[in-house]
Design a protein around this motif. Structure first.
Motif, PDB file in Angstrom:
ATOM      1  N   LEU B 282       0.827  -1.208   0.000  1.00  0.00           N
ATOM      2  CA  LEU B 282       0.000   0.000   0.000  1.00  0.00           C
ATOM      3  C   LEU B 282       0.864   1.263   0.000  1.00  0.00           C
ATOM      4  O   LEU B 282       0.356   2.379  -0.003  1.00  0.00           O
ATOM      5  N   GLY B 283       2.192   1.050   0.052  1.00  0.00           N
ATOM      6  CA  GLY B 283       3.085   2.203  -0.002  1.00  0.00           C
ATOM      7  C   GLY B 283       3.336   2.857   1.345  1.00  0.00           C
ATOM      8  O   GLY B 283       3.890   3.953   1.418  1.00  0.00           O
ATOM      9  N   TRP B 284       2.902   2.222   2.428  1.00  0.00           N
ATOM     10  CA  TRP B 284       3.071   2.838   3.746  1.00  0.00           C
ATOM     11  C   TRP B 284       4.425   2.494   4.367  1.00  0.00           C
ATOM     12  O   TRP B 284       5.005   3.299   5.080  1.00  0.00           O
ATOM     13  N   LEU B 285       4.886   1.291   4.165  1.00  0.00           N
ATOM     14  CA  LEU B 285       6.192   0.895   4.703  1.00  0.00           C
ATOM     15  C   LEU B 285       7.176   0.714   3.561  1.00  0.00           C
ATOM     16  O   LEU B 285       6.796   0.296   2.471  1.00  0.00           O
ATOM     17  N   SER B 286       8.436   1.024   3.840  1.00  0.00           N
ATOM     18  CA  SER B 286       9.491   0.787   2.854  1.00  0.00           C
ATOM     19  C   SER B 286      10.014  -0.641   3.006  1.00  0.00           C
ATOM     20  O   SER B 286       9.724  -1.314   4.011  1.00  0.00           O
ATOM     21  N   LEU B 331      -8.676  -4.824   8.751  1.00  0.00           N
ATOM     22  CA  LEU B 331      -7.334  -5.244   9.143  1.00  0.00           C
ATOM     23  C   LEU B 331      -6.598  -4.128   9.878  1.00  0.00           C
ATOM     24  O   LEU B 331      -6.765  -2.947   9.563  1.00  0.00           O
ATOM     25  N   VAL B 332      -5.800  -4.528  10.864  1.00  0.00           N
ATOM     26  CA  VAL B 332      -4.894  -3.574  11.508  1.00  0.00           C
ATOM     27  C   VAL B 332      -3.585  -3.617  10.741  1.00  0.00           C
ATOM     28  O   VAL B 332      -2.998  -4.688  10.583  1.00  0.00           O
ATOM     29  N   LEU B 333      -3.152  -2.472  10.263  1.00  0.00           N
ATOM     30  CA  LEU B 333      -1.926  -2.428   9.454  1.00  0.00           C
ATOM     31  C   LEU B 333      -1.003  -1.344   9.978  1.00  0.00           C
ATOM     32  O   LEU B 333      -1.463  -0.275  10.402  1.00  0.00           O
ATOM     33  N   PRO B 334       0.317  -1.596   9.951  1.00  0.00           N
ATOM     34  CA  PRO B 334       1.242  -0.517  10.318  1.00  0.00           C
ATOM     35  C   PRO B 334       1.275   0.544   9.217  1.00  0.00           C
ATOM     36  O   PRO B 334       1.401   0.225   8.041  1.00  0.00           O
ATOM     37  N   HIS B 343      -7.807  -0.694   8.600  1.00  0.00           N
ATOM     38  CA  HIS B 343      -7.973  -0.511   7.162  1.00  0.00           C
ATOM     39  C   HIS B 343      -9.012  -1.525   6.659  1.00  0.00           C
ATOM     40  O   HIS B 343      -8.836  -2.726   6.810  1.00  0.00           O
ATOM     41  N   ALA B 344     -10.107  -1.010   6.112  1.00  0.00           N
ATOM     42  CA  ALA B 344     -11.179  -1.901   5.667  1.00  0.00           C
ATOM     43  C   ALA B 344     -11.252  -1.970   4.148  1.00  0.00           C
ATOM     44  O   ALA B 344     -12.134  -2.619   3.589  1.00  0.00           O
TER      45      ALA B 344
END
Lengths: 360, 360
Positions: B282-286, B331-334, B343-344
C-alpha cells in the motif's frame, strides 16, 4: 400499546406491551445496529410465530436467519447453548448482528447468554411469548444456563436493547404455563406493591380467563415493578435480591425433581408458601395472611405444597443458592403482604420446620 | 516493584510488576472480597508455583481451594472450562469467593471467563506467569474460550481486580514461550510507541538473556501502553482494535494448523509480517521498514514466515474474525513503525498477495 422504560443510563431500553406488536417493524428497527438478525426460538414457539417475526423484519430489509432449539427447561444446558454458537458461526454472524430471542424464559435466558458471550457481546432483543417471560425473565438482563449442580449457575448480566411483549402470543399459551406466569405476577404484589396484591385478589379470574385488558394491566404493573428494582440495583447487590422471593426454596424443588418436571412458576408458588410459613413462624405474617397468599395461588391454579423430597435434601439443594454468603443462607421472606426483606438469621431448624410444614 | 493503574473508574485496578510478588499477601488481600479463594492453574505451572501462592494466602487466613487444568491452547474449550465450574460448585464457592488465575494466557482467559459467568460474576485476580500473559492477556479484561470454528469466539469483557506479575516466574519459562511473549512486546512498539521500538532494537539480546532490569522495563512499558488503550476503549469500539495487529492473520494460522501447534506469539509474529507486507504494497512501509520488523522478530527467535495453508484457506479462516463488519475484513496495518491504523479497504487480491509473499 403501553411503553415503559428501564432506566439504566446509556443502556436504558424500552419495554413495549400490546397486541400485534410482532408485526410492527418500526418498533424493532431502532434496536438493530445493522440490518442483520438471527432469531433464536424453540420448536414449539417457532412454528407459531417465527414466520410472522421473520416477515416483519425481512419486509423492512433485514437479513434474517433462525435457529430452533428443543423446548423446555431440561434443555437449558451447554449442549443446547452450543447449537446457538454453531448457528452464529456457521451463519457468519458478526458481533454487530442482532440476536432476537423469541420464546419463553428458557429461550430468553439462553439467547441472552449467547448474545452476552458471542464475540464478547452482540446486540440483543427479547420477544417474550409466555406470561412468565413477559412479566419477569425478559426484563432486567439476567441470562444463564443451568449446571447439573444448580440452576442458573452459569450466566451474565446482559441487558437487551428492547423488550417487545406481544400479548397476542398468550392466546396460544397452555393454561398450565399461564398459571406458572401468574406466580411471578403475584410475587410483585407480595414483595413491594400491596395495592397490586389487592387488585389481583379482585381480578384474578379475569386473568385466568385471559381478559385482554386485565392481562395488559397486570403485565405493565409487573414490568414497572421489575424495571424500578433493576434500575436501582442492576447487579443484585441489594434490593434486587427481593425479586427472588420463593426462589431459593423453588430452585431446590426444580433441581430436586429434575429440571422441567415442575414448571418454574409452580416451584416458585410452592417455594413462596414455604417462605410465608417461615415468616409466620417468625411472627411476621398471621395465619390469615398466609391463607390470603395460598388462596391467590390456588385461584391461579398453582401448587401451594412442595413435593416430599425430605428436609435434608431441600437444605442441601438450597445451600448452592447464589445468595449464600459466608456459608449462611440469605432468604427473601415476606415481612407483610406488600413488603419483603432479606433474612440471614433463620436457624436451620426453623427453615427445616417451614419446609416440612409445606410439603405433602 | 513497579505499579501501574488501569483507569476504568469504579473498576480501576492496579498492575504490580516485580520479583517475588507471589509471596506478598499485602498485595493480594485488598483485592479479595471475603477470605475465600479458588486458584485456577494448569498441570505445568501448578507444580512450580501453586504451593507458594497458596501458602501466602493461607498464611493470611484465606481459605484456598485449587483446580489444575491440562496445559495448552488445545484445552481452551468448553470441556476444560466446565472443570472449573465443577470445582466451583463442588467446592461450594460463593459469588463473593475470589477466583485467582495462576498461569499463562490460556489459564487467564479461561479463569477469567469462568469468573465472569459463575453465578453471573465473581471477583477475579490475574497472576500471569508467562511473558505473553504479563505484557498482554492478563491486562484489559478480555476473557474467552475457543470454538472449533474460531479462536476466542465465546467470551466476555470482565476486568480483574488486580494483576500481579511476578517476574521471577519467568525464570522457569521455556525459551520458546519467552520468544512468543516478545511478539506482543514488539507489537506495542510497532502500533503506538516508536521510542519503545527503538529501545527494543537496542536491547533485544538483553531480553532474550532474561536480564531482570530489561525485562521489568519491557513489561512495564508494554503494560502502560495496554492500560492506556484499554482505559480509552474498554470494549473495543475503536482504538483497542489496534492491539490486534497481526492477529487476524495469526488466528488463521493458529486455527488452520490446529490450536496449540503454533504458539500464539509465533502466529502473531508471522501474521504481523503479513500485515507489514500488505502495508508495503500500500506504499506505507518501505522495504527497509519491513526488514527492521523482520529482523527484530528473528532476533527474538520468532518465525517471520507463515505456513503454506494456501491463500484460499487463509482468507476463509480470516473471514470469521471478530473485526469483520458488514462482510468486510477490517485489518490492523502498520502505517509506519510506531503507528497502526484500521484498514477496511484492502482488496481480496492484495490480501492474498501479501499472504502468499510471506508464506514458505
Amino acid at each position: 400499546m403501553r411503553t415503559l422504560n428501564v432506566a439504566l443510563g446509556d443502556r436504558a431500553y424500552p419495554i413495549h406491551i400490546g397486541r400485534g406488536l410482532l408485526a410492527r417493524p418500526e418498533l424493532l428497527l431502532p434496536a438493530l445496529r445493522t440490518p442483520r438478525a438471527i432469531i433464536v426460538t424453540n420448536d414449539r414457539v417457532g412454528p407459531l410465530y417465527l414466520a410472522t417475526l421473520r416477515a416483519t423484519l425481512e419486509g423492512a430489509g433485514v437479513r434474517v436467519s433462525a435457529v430452533e432449539l428443543p423446548d423446555g427447561e431440561a434443555h437449558k444446558d451447554w449442549m443446547t447453548l452450543n447449537r446457538i454458537f454453531d448457528a452464529l458461526l456457521e451463519g457468519r454472524c458478526e458481533r454487530s448482528t442482532t440476536l432476537i430471542a423469541l420464546g419463553g424464559g428458557v429461550v430468553g435466558d439462553m439467547g441472552g447468554f449467547a448474545a452476552a458471550t458471542y464475540q464478547r457481546g452482540m446486540p440483543f432483543i427479547q420477544v417474550p411469548t409466555t406470561l412468565l417471560a413477559q412479566v419477569d425473565s425478559s426484563v432486567g438482563g439476567k441470562t444463564a444456563i443451568n449446571h447439573p449442580l444448580g440452576k442458573n449457575m452459569i450466566g451474565a448480566f446482559y441487558q437487551p436493547r428492547l423488550v417487545l411483549a406481544d400479548t397476542a402470543t398468550l392466546d396460544t399459551l397452555p393454561a398450565r404455563e399461564l398459571a406458572a406466569g401468574m406466580a411471578e405476577v403475584i410475587k410483585y404484589g407480595l414483595i413491594r406493591d400491596p395495592g397490586f396484591f389487592t387488585w389481583l385478589e379482585a381480578n384474578l379470574e379475569r386473568l385466568v380467563a385471559r381478559d385482554a385488558e386485565a392481562l395488559a394491566h397486570a403485565i405493565e404493573r409487573s414490568c414497572r415493578n421489575k424495571a424500578e428494582v433493576v434500575a436501582a440495583d442492576e447487579t443484585e447487590q441489594g434490593e434486587r435480591a427481593l425479586l427472588n422471593l420463593g426462589h431459593t426454596f423453588g430452585h431446590a424443588i426444580e433441581t430436586g425433581m429434575g429440571y422441567g418436571t415442575w414448571l418454574h412458576g409452580e416451584a416458585i408458588a410452592a417455594g413462596t408458601m414455604m417462605a410465608a410459613e417461615l415468616s409466620r413462624r417468625l411472627g411476621w405474617l398471621s395465619d390469615a395472611d398466609v391463607g390470603r397468599i395460598a388462596a391467590l395461588f390456588e385461584r391461579a391454579g398453582l401448587p401451594v405444597w412442595g413435593p416430599e423430597l425430605g428436609t435434608g435434601p431441600y437444605l442441601e439443594l438450597m445451600s448452592h443458592d447464589k445468595k449464600v454468603e459466608a456459608g449462611r443462607l440469605r432468604l427473601v421472606l415476606p415481612k407483610s403482604i406488600g413488603q419483603a426483606v432479606i433474612h440471614a438469621d433463620a436457624s436451620r431448624e426453623d427453615i427445616a420446620a417451614a419446609i416440612a410444614a409445606r410439603c405433602r
